[in-house]
Scaffold this active site. Structure first.
Site, PDB file in Angstrom:
ATOM      1  N   HIS A  60       0.817  -1.207   0.000  1.00 50.18           N
ATOM      2  CA  HIS A  60       0.000   0.000   0.000  1.00 50.18           C
ATOM      3  C   HIS A  60       0.857   1.266   0.000  1.00 50.18           C
ATOM      4  O   HIS A  60       1.095   1.869   1.039  1.00 50.18           O
ATOM      5  CB  HIS A  60      -0.873  -0.042   1.260  1.00 50.18           C
ATOM      6  CG  HIS A  60      -2.023   0.890   1.216  1.00 50.18           C
ATOM      7  ND1 HIS A  60      -3.225   0.594   1.810  1.00 50.18           N
ATOM      8  CD2 HIS A  60      -2.172   2.111   0.668  1.00 50.18           C
ATOM      9  CE1 HIS A  60      -4.057   1.599   1.623  1.00 50.18           C
ATOM     10  NE2 HIS A  60      -3.448   2.535   0.937  1.00 50.18           N
ATOM     11  N   ARG A  64       2.331   8.616  -6.286  1.00 46.00           N
ATOM     12  CA  ARG A  64       1.973   9.961  -6.779  1.00 46.00           C
ATOM     13  C   ARG A  64       2.294  10.239  -8.237  1.00 46.00           C
ATOM     14  O   ARG A  64       2.043  11.334  -8.714  1.00 46.00           O
ATOM     15  CB  ARG A  64       2.628  11.053  -5.919  1.00 46.00           C
ATOM     16  CG  ARG A  64       2.223  11.010  -4.450  1.00 46.00           C
ATOM     17  CD  ARG A  64       0.746  11.268  -4.272  1.00 46.00           C
ATOM     18  NE  ARG A  64       0.378  11.364  -2.857  1.00 46.00           N
ATOM     19  CZ  ARG A  64      -0.704  10.787  -2.340  1.00 46.00           C
ATOM     20  NH1 ARG A  64      -1.514  10.085  -3.104  1.00 46.00           N
ATOM     21  NH2 ARG A  64      -0.982  10.937  -1.074  1.00 46.00           N
ATOM     22  N   ASP A 151      -8.735   2.684  -3.608  1.00 43.89           N
ATOM     23  CA  ASP A 151      -8.215   3.257  -2.360  1.00 43.89           C
ATOM     24  C   ASP A 151      -8.080   4.780  -2.389  1.00 43.89           C
ATOM     25  O   ASP A 151      -7.728   5.377  -3.396  1.00 43.89           O
ATOM     26  CB  ASP A 151      -6.847   2.672  -2.021  1.00 43.89           C
ATOM     27  CG  ASP A 151      -6.315   3.255  -0.727  1.00 43.89           C
ATOM     28  OD1 ASP A 151      -6.965   3.068   0.308  1.00 43.89           O
ATOM     29  OD2 ASP A 151      -5.270   3.931  -0.763  1.00 43.89           O
ATOM     30  N   HIS A 178     -10.872   0.174   0.676  1.00 41.03           N
ATOM     31  CA  HIS A 178     -10.676   1.225   1.693  1.00 41.03           C
ATOM     32  C   HIS A 178     -12.036   1.374   2.351  1.00 41.03           C
ATOM     33  O   HIS A 178     -12.952   1.937   1.766  1.00 41.03           O
ATOM     34  CB  HIS A 178     -10.246   2.517   0.997  1.00 41.03           C
ATOM     35  CG  HIS A 178     -10.175   3.722   1.894  1.00 41.03           C
ATOM     36  ND1 HIS A 178      -9.139   4.626   1.843  1.00 41.03           N
ATOM     37  CD2 HIS A 178     -11.001   4.196   2.862  1.00 41.03           C
ATOM     38  CE1 HIS A 178      -9.333   5.590   2.738  1.00 41.03           C
ATOM     39  NE2 HIS A 178     -10.463   5.357   3.361  1.00 41.03           N
ATOM     40  N   ASP A 304       0.601   2.532   3.773  1.00 35.86           N
ATOM     41  CA  ASP A 304      -0.262   3.632   3.323  1.00 35.86           C
ATOM     42  C   ASP A 304       0.577   4.912   3.176  1.00 35.86           C
ATOM     43  O   ASP A 304       0.138   6.015   3.491  1.00 35.86           O
ATOM     44  CB  ASP A 304      -1.435   3.868   4.277  1.00 35.86           C
ATOM     45  CG  ASP A 304      -2.504   4.772   3.653  1.00 35.86           C
ATOM     46  OD1 ASP A 304      -2.411   5.059   2.441  1.00 35.86           O
ATOM     47  OD2 ASP A 304      -3.422   5.191   4.386  1.00 35.86           O
TER      48      ASP A 304
END
Lengths: 437, 325
Positions: A60, A64, A151, A178, A304
């Site tokens: 996870h 970007r 997500d 999510h 995350d």
């Protein structure tokens, strides 16, 4: 790479450990034995007292790219991941535009292939992650995508989620959710409770997560498609998923380091670096997560990792984006949560490498998949994606010395115990003595 | 915090009873200044106070700027509608720009909870006075409400506020009515009243109570009519329709029927009950128009008292140093 001999580390297998030498040569584990004679030209590293195990795998990470390269690029994230001990990361699809088609997936895979680690991709479940129409999952699966998620936001419409599970099942892939019901979260910016009420910040109730966990467990029961629960943050969510897994439902779950190390109290000063979704929860939830980790009830620790440009994390709390960095400190935080000196190395590698590798199907020797195998059992002949973790090393996090482009770590100045010393990935020495080679 | 001297005022949560009493007593000395023909003292002469209202305001802004001017401070006033904030300048950059001009204090209002605290981190050398942040705190409103209550009770008992300290609040019964969930005024009022020793009850439809009322030092009134009879002070809160509060009650009419200070309820009140409202009033919603205009309500007095309270806050915060106490 010349042959590499890791001398006298604690080699961590799937069910036992032993002190041994590990010889890496030609991109594979050539030999593991009590004593291995070093062939000519071998680099020898004394790793006594360190854990030698499979390279870590992050299920996870928000890389970007494309779209938010000012916060992170595939390259900078890969370097951050390497420092954190990861030989593979799964790139989340909430880029701009979203990774919802084969062309974009191919772009990220190609960029990832130029980095020192393996970059796998999670594709979007729905087009544009809008939660309405299914994304072309079969085309993405043909490129090796094994995990699909929207997500950043869960698939809100139960009918769409049901259809996605039904469609995905014959593809042999896994969906990941999510879990937050946005209608119930109602624009909240932190955990709902006494503190949110005092701070005058709108709350995201624990129930907004739990109610979607409940819904999706029933959808899995209905469709039989495997589902992975991303970053569970409440005691009840975790209990629900663990019980369902015991019942035999094909479900797995991960927890994120910030959810088992920080509680909502960190928000008292309105510092947006502590803003994340799902939010930091109550102390009892943090405790429940730690207990579940140590018991082996959790399938994976996932970061995350969510870089954001500094100007965005400088906004007023309610306007700042949610998310925090994770790749560079997850291993230390997991080691700490498992009890430092008491920590069980087998559980450590199960949470950070073997569990996630299994969920992301990174062990499959599938020719459509470009990357090597991860989550090794530490047997001769396996791909040499390996990490050396020094449990005794103490260090302090500094936002000024991160590999990540962004600096939104919630752990700035925090003292840590245990650190990645060496990473071997894709047959090369990537990290040596805690530094990128 | 034991005293506001030399400190920023971000919240009433951590202000001690002595600190609040010091502010109220200081305000009392400024009441007299406001009654003079020449309403000015040189206390903050040469000091610069920036007034930054990122959210609309009538009384708080006018009151703060009046207070600063009566203390002889120079006031930099930024009207957001014509500022670079409209061009997308960030809060941090706006503050840095104003700070670069050389300021001693910032009075600010912002629609985000915690914005004043964030600004105090950006400019640690500047005193920040919170003029209302999101749904978090509105400390000077809490102070001026406590000041108004003390003033009225003192007058009735033939004493003066400063001689009584916090004594007049012991056992005083205060009922706060309306949208507590979204109200920064309610949070600051409760802090002030409870710290000073009053008993606080709250009354509202279930949806307008905060999510975790059990953590508040108040009790919930089961019966609104009974609570009105019980109270020495009734503090009404504004229904914040601009924050979408409308959807928390079925209709405004129903809110008025269940929790409004209607003419009928007002007639049943003990004539000595003090009626307060922080404004702006939604006439006919929280309170009947005819009740607003009764001489017995303290609403105008709250506005008047805003000036000496804000003078006291600016004076203690900007002129005061930590060492003097």
């Amino acid at each position: 790479m010349s042959p590499l001999l890791l001398r006298q580390g604690l080699v961590v297998g799937t069910s036992s450990t032993r002190v041994a030498d590990v010889l890496v040569d030609g991109g594979v584990i050539r030999e593991i034995a009590e004593r291995v004679a070093a062939p000519a030209g071998t680099t020898v590293m004394d790793v006594e007292g360190c854990w030698v195990g499979p390279g870590l795998v992050d299920l996870h990470a928000h890389l970007r790219e494309p779209g938010r390269e000012e916060a992170e690029t595939i390259d900078s994230a890969a370097r951050a991941a390497a420092i954190g001990g990861y030989s593979a990361v799964v790139a989340m699809p909430n880029t701009e535009p979203a990774l919802d088609n084969a062309a974009l997936v191919a772009y990220v895979l190609a960029r990832g292939a130029t980095t020192p680690i393996d970059v796998a991709v999670a594709g979007a479940i729905t087009q544009g992650r809008r939660g309405e129409l299914l994304a072309p999952m079969a085309e993405m699966a043909a490129l090796g995508v094994r995990l699909f998620t929207d997500d950043g936001m869960g698939v809100q419409n139960p009918s769409v989620m049901r259809r996605a599970l039904t469609y995905a099942k014959p593809l042999g892939v896994r969906l990941a959710q999510h879990c937050e019901d946005e209608a119930l979260a109602a624009g909240g910016v932190m955990n709902e409770g006494a503190l949110s009420s005092r701070l005058g910040l709108a709350g995201r109730p624990a129930l907004s997560e739990e109610i979607m966990v409940m819904r999706d467990l029933e959808l899995v029961r209905l469709t039989g498609c495997p589902l992975h629960f991303l970053h569970l943050s409440t005691a009840r969510s975790l209990a629900l998923v663990i019980a369902a897994r015991r019942e035999g439902l094909p479900v797995t779950c991960e927890v994120a380091p910030h959810h088992f190390t920080l509680d909502e109290g960190a928000l008292s000063d309105f510092d947006p670096n502590f803003k994340v979704h799902p939010p930091l929860r109550a102390t009892r939830d943090v405790e429940a997560l730690r207990v579940a980790l140590a018991r082996g009830d959790v399938d994976a620790v996932a970061t995350d990792h969510a870089p954001h440009a500094p100007e965005l994390k400088d906004l007023p709390f309610d306007e700042a984006p949610a998310g925090m960095l994770g790749l560079e400190h997850a291993a230390s935080l997991t080691y700490e949560a498992l009890g430092v000196g008491e920590a069980d190395p087998i559980t450590f590698f199960s949470l950070l490498s073997r569990g996630p590798a299994r969920i992301a199907q990174l062990r499959a020797q599938d020719e459509r998949v470009r990357h090597g195998a991860h989550g090794a059992a530490m047997l001769e002949g396996e791909d040499a994606n390996l990490v050396v973790f020094d449990p005794a090393q103490r260090w302090t996090v500094s936002r000024d010395s991160l590999q990540s482009r962004a600096v939104n770590t919630p752990y700035n100045h925090r003292a840590m115990t245990g650190r990645v010393r060496t990473l071997i990935a894709k047959g090369s020495l990537v990290v040596d003595e805690g530094r990128l080679t | 915090m034991k005293s506001l001297r030399g400190q920023s005022l971000l919240s009433l949560e951590d202000l001690s009873r002595e600190a609040i009493v010091e502010i109220l007593d200081t305000a009392e000395t400024f009441v007299e200044v406001n009654q003079r023909t020449i309403k000015k003292v040189p206390a903050l002469k040469g000091r610069v106070v920036a007034s930054l209202f990122f959210e609309e305001s009538t009384r708080t802004r006018l009151s703060f700027e009046t207070a600063a001017k009566r203390l002889s401070a120079d006031v930099l006033s930024l009207a957001m509608a014509s500022s670079s904030v409209k061009k997308g300048e960030s809060l941090r950059d706006t503050i840095a720009t104003v700070d670069a001009l050389g300021i001693d204090a910032v009075v600010m209002r912002h629609h985000s909870s915690g914005a004043a605290l964030q600004v105090s981190r950006y400019v640690p050398h500047v005193r920040v006075i919170n003029g209302g942040d999101g749904q978090h705190q509105h400390p000077t409103q809490g102070l001026l409400d406590a000041f108004t209550v003390r003033q009225i009770v003192a007058e009735r008992e033939g004493t003066r506020g400063p001689e009584s300290g916090a004594e007049l609040f012991q056992g005083l019964k205060i009922l706060i009515v309306g949208d507590l969930r979204h109200s920064r005024v309610a949070r600051s009022d409760v802090n002030a009243y409870v710290t000073l020793g009053a008993q606080v009850r709250v009354a509202a439809p279930g949806t307008l109570l905060p999510d975790d009322l059990s953590s508040w030092p108040v009790t919930v009134a089961d019966n609104f009519e009974e609570a009105l009879a019980w109270a020495d002070v009734v503090g009404l809160l504004r229904l914040q329709q601009e924050r979408g509060t409308g959807s928390y009650v079925p209709t405004l009419h129903e809110f008025t029927a269940t929790h409004g200070l209607t003419i009928e309820r007002a007639q049943r009140l003990n004539p000595a009950t003090i009626i307060m409202h922080p404004g702006p009033i939604n006439r006919g919603v929280e309170i009947d128009s005819r009740v607003v205009d009764r001489p017995s309500t303290a609403i105008d007095r709250q506005v008047t008292n805003g000036v000496p309270i804000r003078m006291a806050v600016l004076y203690l915060s900007v002129a005061g140093t930590g060492e003097t106490i």
